[in-house]
Design an enzyme around this catalytic site. Structure first.
Site, PDB file in Angstrom:
ATOM      1  N   CYS A  98      28.165 -26.832  -8.118  1.00  0.00           N
ATOM      2  CA  CYS A  98      27.148 -26.407  -9.531  1.00  0.00           C
ATOM      3  C   CYS A  98      26.138 -25.262  -9.432  1.00  0.00           C
ATOM      4  O   CYS A  98      25.831 -24.933  -8.452  1.00  0.00           O
ATOM      5  CB  CYS A  98      26.205 -28.262  -9.277  1.00  0.00           C
ATOM      6  SG  CYS A  98      25.176 -28.736 -10.090  1.00  0.00           S
ATOM      7  N   CYS A 332      19.366 -30.712  -7.835  1.00  0.00           N
ATOM      8  CA  CYS A 332      19.191 -29.479  -9.049  1.00  0.00           C
ATOM      9  C   CYS A 332      17.118 -29.219  -8.683  1.00  0.00           C
ATOM     10  O   CYS A 332      16.701 -30.869  -8.826  1.00  0.00           O
ATOM     11  CB  CYS A 332      19.347 -29.500  -9.874  1.00  0.00           C
ATOM     12  SG  CYS A 332      17.916 -29.849 -11.360  1.00  0.00           S
TER      13      CYS A 332
HETATM   14  S1  SF4 Z   1      14.018 -31.004 -16.622  1.00  0.00           S
HETATM   15 FE1  SF4 Z   1      15.531 -31.868 -17.806  1.00  0.00          FE
HETATM   16  S2  SF4 Z   1      16.468 -30.108 -18.557  1.00  0.00           S
HETATM   17 FE2  SF4 Z   1      15.065 -29.178 -17.370  1.00  0.00          FE
HETATM   18  S3  SF4 Z   1      16.922 -28.676 -14.716  1.00  0.00           S
HETATM   19 FE3  SF4 Z   1      15.657 -30.717 -14.943  1.00  0.00          FE
HETATM   20  S4  SF4 Z   1      17.077 -32.566 -16.045  1.00  0.00           S
HETATM   21 FE4  SF4 Z   1      17.894 -30.357 -16.896  1.00  0.00          FE
END
Ligand code: SF4
Length: 341
Positions: A98, A332
């Site tokens: 990823c 993430c």
């Molecule tokens: S804010 Fe939204 S678009 Fe940006 S990385 Fe996070 S989930 Fe993805």
């Protein structure tokens, strides 16, 4: 930095060497990545020494593994100080990396650790490709046991919205396919619905996979969770996804982060089912990976099961994603939140 140079222009960095050295260097960088230039055994020693500090466009600030060594996460630090992450997940027959496409993200999805930190800058194509090359070098060096010794799948699901950094992401895909030799089919671009980017991607020569992060089945809720929805509402996102499917004949996947009491209701499941059936899409359900900066909680497992059943009852193909890497903040943006930078 070697990966920041166009692979066809590496010779410009090697003016004191014969031309074939650039080809040899490109092979090492893209086909047989190694962790240090010392391992580039067919290059002269003084050339290896001269390039030693220019191999990776980052330093590895954090390197953590979990799931018995089958999930590994890195926090990379660029020379200008920005940080970005990549997560490698190993399985018996595949290894999925990823990657991040931006340092931070400007889109501010409420449940996302990256979104809560704001935007630093776009990543260069070479910084994206270097994440894959680095993971390949680690795998080649035996860094993960019982899995293929190279990255078999790349997903643009790390930090950032890839289609908001279109040209650099496009160039990264080109290098992955045309220089590194990956199949476009093993690359997935994930978007929260940047409609112009989705439409452009449908015209590119590579049939990559498209994953659309919906998270809500009506504009009211979606605009709350994914502010970009105010600009590109659901109907437009759906139309662009359909156009991509028609152009590429690649099945769309819909990503849905399940948030307790927010988007895990039967109404939302039925709305999602209608969209998924229209798009002939596969749905991936991802229980929220909680972040320290919001009160949102993941749906309890019995609600995840129920939500999946509602979808299956409507005839939708559903997978509940495993929650790899919880112990190392693998969602993430989380590593960066945890390290406070
Ligand atoms: S804010 Fe939204 S678009 Fe940006 S990385 Fe996070 S989930 Fe993805």
């Amino acid at each position: 930095m070697l990966y920041l140079t166009d692979p066809d222009e590496l010779g410009s960095l090697l003016t004191d060497h014969p031309r074939f050295r650039a080809d040899q260097l490109r092979e090492w960088l893209y086909r047989h990545p190694v962790l240090t230039t010392d391992e580039m055994t067919n290059l002269p020693a003084e050339m290896r020494t001269g390039l030693a500090d220019r191999l990776w466009p980052f330093t590895v600030e954090v390197d953590r593994s979990t799931d018995r060594g089958l999930t590994r996460k890195w926090l990379f630090r660029a020379p200008d100080g920005v940080a970005y992450e990549a997560v490698l997940m190993g399985y018996p027959r595949r290894t999925t990396l990823c990657v991040s496409s931006q340092a931070g993200c400007a889109l501010g999805c409420t449940f996302c650790a990256t979104g809560q930190f704001g935007f630093d800058r776009h990543l260069e194509a070479g910084e994206i490709v270097a994440q894959v090359a680095y993971a390949n070098a680690v795998l080649r060096a035996g860094g993960m046991e019982g899995v293929p010794a190279r990255v078999t799948n790349v997903v643009f699901m790390g930090m950032g919205e890839p289609l908001a950094n279109y040209d650099r992401v496009r160039e990264a895909i080109r290098r992955l396919v045309e220089v590194m030799g990956m199949s476009a089919r093993s690359i997935t671009v994930s978007t929260v619905g940047v409609v112009p980017g989705m439409r452009r991607l449908a015209t590119e020569p590579w049939a990559v996979n498209l994953a659309v992060s919906l998270h809500a089945a009506d504009d009211g809720l979606r605009s709350r969770l994914v502010p970009l929805n105010r600009r590109y509402p659901l109907a437009e996102v759906e139309e662009a996804a359909e156009a991509f499917f028609q152009a590429k004949r690649r099945r769309i996947s819909i990503e849905w982060t399940l948030i307790d009491g927010v988007n895990d209701t039967e109404d939302q499941a039925l709305g999602l089912a209608r969209i998924a059936l229209r798009l002939r899409a596969h749905v991936n359900l991802i229980p929220l990976n909680p972040t320290p900066l919001t009160d949102d909680r993941p749906s309890p497992s019995r609600q995840v099961t129920r939500f999946a059943e509602w979808l299956r009852d409507e005839g939708v193909n559903v997978t509940v994603r495993d929650t790899r890497g919880r112990g190392i903040d693998a969602a993430c943006g989380q590593l960066r939140v945890r390290t406070g930078r």
